[in-house]
Design a protein around this motif. Sequence first.
Motif: not given
Length: 487
Positions: A91-94, A110-112, A116-118
């Motif tokens: 998730a972090f990389v994506l 949205g990418g942030r 953040g989730l990852g």
Amino acid sequence: MPAAVTPDARAVWTRLRATTWALCAIVFLAAFESLAVTTVMPTVSLELDGAGLYAVAFAAPLASGVVGMVLAGAWADRTGPARPLVAAAGAFVLGLVVAGLAPTMVVLAGGRLLQGLGGGALTVVSYVVVARLYPGELHPRVFAGFSAAWVVPSLVGPPVAGLVTEHLHWRWVFLAVAVLVVPVVAVVLRRVAPVGAPEPADASRAAPDRAAGGSRVASRRVAWAVLAAVAVLALGASAELTGAATTATAVVGGGVALVALARLVPAGTLRAVRGLPAVVASRGLLAGAFFGAEVYLPYLLTRRYDVAATLAGVTLTGAALTWALASWLQGRLGETRLGHERAIRVGTIVVTLGIAASTLAAAVHAPVPVLVVTWATAGFGMGLTYARQTVLVLRYSSREAAGTNSSALSVADSIGASMALAVTGVVFAAAADQGGDAPYVACLALTVVLAAGSAVVARRVAARQATGPAGSPAPAVEPTDPSAART
């Protein structure tokens, strides 16, 4: 390695050397990304015409990180750290890739969120790896290493990010980190792959998420985490509204976020009950103070002082260096010469003084070097405090609750910072009409109040218990079902 550790601990330290370096490398990359993004975000918001979403772009990964922390904590307690580690890294990389390729500020936010989730999950999983692989006497050394991992990115992160932005493109700040995370996580995964769920310390009681109804408990915690993230984002978005809608959205968003937070942390956290709850509460206030102030310093320097992005990053570099220096110092002193409670009390006071001095410097439009020194003072206080707060949380936790309580600490950290960013966004918008340095000073003044609150709560971090059977502090009493915790 200090001579004070036992031979067994020394052997573990030697055997896990590669794992320790890899864990520190994860922190290194997260630190580089955080410092670099803070440096380049003024340029990003200008290019993508997203000044209105400036605070939201910072609050987004902190808010979604809450969900990642809760998911990772429960997942690691239930199955071990390997699977959540893989999911967190993915998730972090994506998220970094999406942010790096974003055509608009909305897509970047949205990418942030995904990043953040990852990232939130990675933080908690790293804590669980330390709890599962390293003996307690090595924990202060490992967490000191985590803090020291900020040294190199603090030296090169902001300046390199500024140079990349000026001579290449800000998008590479996101994409380069995405490429480097994968091999580092692979090293840690190789060591933790065989590590399963922890056995309960007492055979008569199962670990929280393996007890009857444990999956329902985890589901409730995730639901509260999602609600907290949505509330924080709504709070941040309220700055884009006008009139009574701004106040109403801010009040409702802030209230819901606090209600959700109370369900995600140990009982008594919002009242700063002595022991584990006070440690978690102190961390939340401290994170809100420091990170809420940090994002506005480069903004102040680039917009009001007309300083280039590269030079503006020097302010963050100074604070990161003193953070690492203080972390190394507290690690060398150890618990004998500098007790955990005392380190936290002194550190929170130093942070308060540093932020207050930075606020005063901004108010009088002091020269840039003054801001560098005052902010570096705040960084020194963070270095004294952060590692010791993490050590105390693990010490106050049973073995099978390490993931849940680590996630509670990280949740308080993230929600504290994201709420501070959201509120300062509202304050900044409200003070914008006054022009000049007023919006920046107003935001910094708010963070001084949060820092002072952390210093007050820090006086209650010592547990009521005396000592455990081995002479170390006995674990503080924590709820078996943290999702049912109240204020």
